[in-house]
Design a protein around this motif. Structure first.
Motif, PDB file in Angstrom:
ATOM      1  N   LEU A 372      11.241  -7.280  -9.418  1.00  0.00           N
ATOM      2  CA  LEU A 372      10.310  -7.246  -8.286  1.00  0.00           C
ATOM      3  C   LEU A 372       9.205  -6.214  -8.465  1.00  0.00           C
ATOM      4  N   GLU A 373       9.161  -5.568  -9.621  1.00  0.00           N
ATOM      5  CA  GLU A 373       8.146  -4.551  -9.884  1.00  0.00           C
ATOM      6  C   GLU A 373       7.017  -5.161 -10.699  1.00  0.00           C
ATOM      7  N   ARG A 374       5.782  -4.952 -10.257  1.00  0.00           N
ATOM      8  CA  ARG A 374       4.629  -5.471 -10.971  1.00  0.00           C
ATOM      9  C   ARG A 374       4.445  -4.705 -12.275  1.00  0.00           C
ATOM     10  N   ARG A 375       4.112  -5.421 -13.327  1.00  0.00           N
ATOM     11  CA  ARG A 375       3.901  -4.797 -14.635  1.00  0.00           C
ATOM     12  C   ARG A 375       2.691  -3.874 -14.582  1.00  0.00           C
ATOM     13  N   LYS A 376       2.833  -2.716 -15.203  1.00  0.00           N
ATOM     14  CA  LYS A 376       1.719  -1.786 -15.267  1.00  0.00           C
ATOM     15  C   LYS A 376       0.680  -2.274 -16.264  1.00  0.00           C
ATOM     16  N   LYS A 377      -0.515  -1.731 -16.160  1.00  0.00           N
ATOM     17  CA  LYS A 377      -1.609  -2.205 -17.015  1.00  0.00           C
ATOM     18  C   LYS A 377      -1.298  -2.008 -18.491  1.00  0.00           C
ATOM     19  N   LYS A 378      -0.661  -0.913 -18.831  1.00  0.00           N
ATOM     20  CA  LYS A 378      -0.350  -0.667 -20.227  1.00  0.00           C
ATOM     21  C   LYS A 378       0.742  -1.606 -20.741  1.00  0.00           C
ATOM     22  N   GLN A 379       1.430  -2.299 -19.802  1.00  0.00           N
ATOM     23  CA  GLN A 379       2.458  -3.240 -20.198  1.00  0.00           C
ATOM     24  C   GLN A 379       1.953  -4.675 -20.129  1.00  0.00           C
ATOM     25  N   ASP A 380       0.658  -4.852 -19.792  1.00  0.00           N
ATOM     26  CA  ASP A 380       0.121  -6.188 -19.558  1.00  0.00           C
ATOM     27  C   ASP A 380      -0.272  -6.898 -20.837  1.00  0.00           C
ATOM     28  N   GLY A 381       0.320  -6.535 -21.930  1.00  0.00           N
ATOM     29  CA  GLY A 381       0.061  -7.265 -23.164  1.00  0.00           C
ATOM     30  C   GLY A 381       0.700  -8.639 -23.121  1.00  0.00           C
ATOM     31  N   LYS A 382       0.767  -9.267 -24.256  1.00  0.00           N
ATOM     32  CA  LYS A 382       1.354 -10.598 -24.315  1.00  0.00           C
ATOM     33  C   LYS A 382       2.839 -10.523 -23.949  1.00  0.00           C
ATOM     34  N   PRO A 383       3.292 -11.274 -22.947  1.00  0.00           N
ATOM     35  CA  PRO A 383       4.694 -11.186 -22.514  1.00  0.00           C
ATOM     36  C   PRO A 383       5.641 -11.669 -23.600  1.00  0.00           C
ATOM     37  N   ARG A 384       6.826 -11.099 -23.589  1.00  0.00           N
ATOM     38  CA  ARG A 384       7.836 -11.455 -24.579  1.00  0.00           C
ATOM     39  C   ARG A 384       8.267 -12.899 -24.389  1.00  0.00           C
ATOM     40  N   ALA A 385       8.532 -13.571 -25.510  1.00  0.00           N
ATOM     41  CA  ALA A 385       8.984 -14.956 -25.465  1.00  0.00           C
ATOM     42  C   ALA A 385      10.431 -15.030 -25.922  1.00  0.00           C
ATOM     43  N   GLY A 386      11.067 -16.150 -25.642  1.00  0.00           N
ATOM     44  CA  GLY A 386      12.447 -16.347 -26.060  1.00  0.00           C
ATOM     45  C   GLY A 386      13.442 -15.990 -24.981  1.00  0.00           C
ATOM     46  N   PHE A 387      14.714 -15.870 -25.364  1.00  0.00           N
ATOM     47  CA  PHE A 387      15.777 -15.649 -24.381  1.00  0.00           C
ATOM     48  C   PHE A 387      15.629 -14.345 -23.628  1.00  0.00           C
ATOM     49  N   CYS A 388      15.109 -13.315 -24.266  1.00  0.00           N
ATOM     50  CA  CYS A 388      15.025 -11.997 -23.636  1.00  0.00           C
ATOM     51  C   CYS A 388      13.752 -11.796 -22.825  1.00  0.00           C
ATOM     52  N   CYS A 389      12.976 -12.833 -22.589  1.00  0.00           N
ATOM     53  CA  CYS A 389      11.783 -12.673 -21.774  1.00  0.00           C
ATOM     54  C   CYS A 389      12.187 -12.457 -20.313  1.00  0.00           C
ATOM     55  N   PRO A 390      11.393 -11.722 -19.543  1.00  0.00           N
ATOM     56  CA  PRO A 390      11.775 -11.401 -18.158  1.00  0.00           C
ATOM     57  C   PRO A 390      11.998 -12.616 -17.268  1.00  0.00           C
ATOM     58  N   ALA A 391      11.354 -13.744 -17.568  1.00  0.00           N
ATOM     59  CA  ALA A 391      11.484 -14.929 -16.719  1.00  0.00           C
ATOM     60  C   ALA A 391      12.899 -15.483 -16.697  1.00  0.00           C
ATOM     61  N   VAL A 392      13.732 -15.097 -17.659  1.00  0.00           N
ATOM     62  CA  VAL A 392      15.100 -15.613 -17.753  1.00  0.00           C
ATOM     63  C   VAL A 392      16.021 -14.901 -16.764  1.00  0.00           C
ATOM     64  N   PHE A 393      15.537 -13.820 -16.135  1.00  0.00           N
ATOM     65  CA  PHE A 393      16.404 -12.977 -15.305  1.00  0.00           C
ATOM     66  C   PHE A 393      17.155 -13.775 -14.243  1.00  0.00           C
ATOM     67  N   VAL A 394      16.463 -14.590 -13.474  1.00  0.00           N
ATOM     68  CA  VAL A 394      17.116 -15.304 -12.375  1.00  0.00           C
ATOM     69  C   VAL A 394      18.144 -16.302 -12.899  1.00  0.00           C
TER      70      VAL A 394
END
Length: 502
Positions: A372-394
């Motif tokens: 639920l925390e918005r990514r900081k600007k320094k973290q706004d690079g290309k999001p990680r892909a694959g199983f460990c990407c944040p979208a898999v959390f739910v």
């Protein structure tokens, strides 16, 4: 839904593989059903009424292995309705679908086959269709969530050849539920909230654990609201605007959750009217009445003694049946004589636990903040892909909840098909492991060449297929344009190697 596309050869391979696996499964069950006699289990097995004919016996000989255990309940409900009380543990959408196909598409066969035989044939046809569509939906879902088409492709292949595959072929509701659940998750990822709600609602009409899927909507709405609150955090937000937004989110959550839970509530109400309220006297055949007396089954009896659950404050027949008929409850299955069943469920339990641990270790802050925390600007690079990407959390939370429920509160031997038809996480994590530990999955191109050679050929527009190279995970390499024979050889090799790795 656009589950098939001529522009995506990976999806075509997934569909083709699912069809082949279904055909092989049906063939193997017919062969082994002929060679190995059925196990004499003390399970629900109603008498065949009327007596089967010659073609019925032939069909039973070929496909009878798909009609045991829970399948007997589904076929019986489709034929005679909810005649026994414990039949109400099995939800109505799947048997209704069987009856519709038997009375519709298979109506011309009524002169050759009795109703039950047509229902069994309907189950084979429907489950074959639903399992193929479920594999395609899982692939599409993986592409949307993982942003790595190769991982999504491998996960869909693993779904086709998983140990739960046999239950996708039998007259069980798993294949229909998997198709509806995976399709609903995919539509939710695409932003199609109302279509996703409809599919999740239909899934609840197939299996009771569809209620858990309401968590996807709760999380999606909560996450959107939390991220909106973090925009412009330096400014003073008006209280009235915040209240309107909160009211909108709460009403949306309430409506979607009510829609998902509605089939469950309606079915419980139907069971209450059938077994607790006044009704019409049913003409029950004598053999079925005798079966009820011999096994202690409770029949529909408008003038008889009402079941105990009818007088409860919340008369829910489903929980009563699970408690009384199957002794389902917290830690009730933890007995010494159930050790073999726990060993049977141990592989999928360990795999699910390993997947959860891997994701938590890779995303500790994301898990602590529940995403639920918005990514900081320094973290706004290309999001990680694959199983460990944040979208898999739910999806990890969903699978972990189902794993805990199945291990501690259910008959643990059903854990493989329970998770295999409900959650994509196991397939995604297995594909993640294969990519990480099996070099042949990423060092070779479509025709056996090295990855560097494939990239060189992809730079030549005259010899490559137009693919969005670089859009997905770094370990993903699209197939180059080559002959149909080399494509078939490559894909057959991949499928066989995945099976060997399992």
């Amino acid at each position: 839904m656009e589950l098939a596309s001529r522009q995506d050869p990976y999806l075509q391979v997934v569909v083709h593989t699912a069809m082949c696996c279904r055909a092989v499964t049906l063939l193997l069950q017919a062969v082994f059903d002929l060679l190995i006699p059925d196990h004499a289990a003390d399970a629900f097995s109603p008498p065949r009424l009327p007596e089967p004919g010659t073609y019925d016996l032939l069909l039973e000989r070929l496909l009878g292995g798909l009609a045991h255990w829970d399948a007997e309940h589904f076929l019986f409900i489709a034929e005679r309705g909810y005649l026994y009380e414990h039949n109400c543990a099995f939800f109505p959408l799947y048997p209704l679908s069987l009856r519709a196909v038997a009375d519709g598409a298979l109506w011309p066969l009524r002169q050759l086959l009795r109703l039950r035989s047509r229902l069994l044939l309907s189950a084979v046809l429907l489950n074959s269709l639903f399992s193929v569509l479920a594999a395609a939906a899982l692939y599409k879902l993986g592409c949307a969530v993982l942003r790595c088409r190769r991982t999504a492709f491998l996960a869909a292949l693993l779904f086709c050849i998983s140990p739960a595959n046999v239950f996708m072929a039998a007259a069980y509701s798993e294949s229909m539920f998997a198709f509806l659940a995976f399709s609903a998750m995919w539509q939710l990822e695409k932003g199609q909230s109302w279509l996703s709600t409809l599919l999740f609602s239909l899934a609840t009409g197939v299996r009771a654990n569809g209620l858990v899927n309401a968590g996807f909507f709760l999380y999606s709405r909560s996450k959107s609201f939390a991220l909106q609150l973090q925009v412009g955090s330096g400014s003073v937000r008006k209280l009235s605007l915040l209240q309107r937004q909160l009211l909108s989110v709460a009403s949306s959550m309430l409506l979607t959750c009510a829609g998902i839970c509605l089939p469950f509530a309606l079915f419980q109400y139907y069971a209450y009217l059938r077994f607790c309220g006044p009704g019409l006297e049913l003409a029950v055949p004598e053999p079925l009445q005798q079966l009820a007396l011999d096994k202690g089954y409770r029949l529909v009896s408008p003038n008889g003694v009402k079941p105990p659950w009818c007088s409860q404050r919340f008369p829910v027949v489903y929980s009563y049946i699970q408690d009384v008929y199957w002794n389902v409850g917290f830690l009730r299955y933890f007995e010494l004589r159930q050790v073999p069943n726990f060993l049977l469920a141990l592989p999928v339990a360990l795999l699910g636990s390993w997947a959860t641990w891997t994701f938590v270790v890779a995303n500790p802050r994301h898990c602590l903040t529940l995403g639920l925390e918005r990514r900081k600007k320094k973290q706004d690079g290309k999001p990680r892909a694959g199983f460990c990407c944040p979208a898999v959390f739910v999806y990890v939370v969903h699978a972990t909840a189902l794993l805990a429920l199945g291990f501690f509160c259910m008959h643990v031997q059903v854990l493989t098909r329970f998770l295999g038809s409900s959650s994509p996480m196991l397939y995604w994590f297995s594909a993640h492991l294969l990519q990480g530990h099996e070099a042949w999955l990423w060092k070779e191109g479509a025709d056996g060449q090295s990855a560097g050679r494939v990239r060189e050929r992809q730079s030549d527009a005259t010899t490559t297929t137009q693919w969005p190279v670089g859009q997905y995970h770094a370990s993903f390499h699209e197939p180059v344009k080559h002959s149909a024979r080399s494509r078939c050889v490559f894909w057959v090799k991949e499928v066989l190697m995945v099976q060997i790795c399992l």
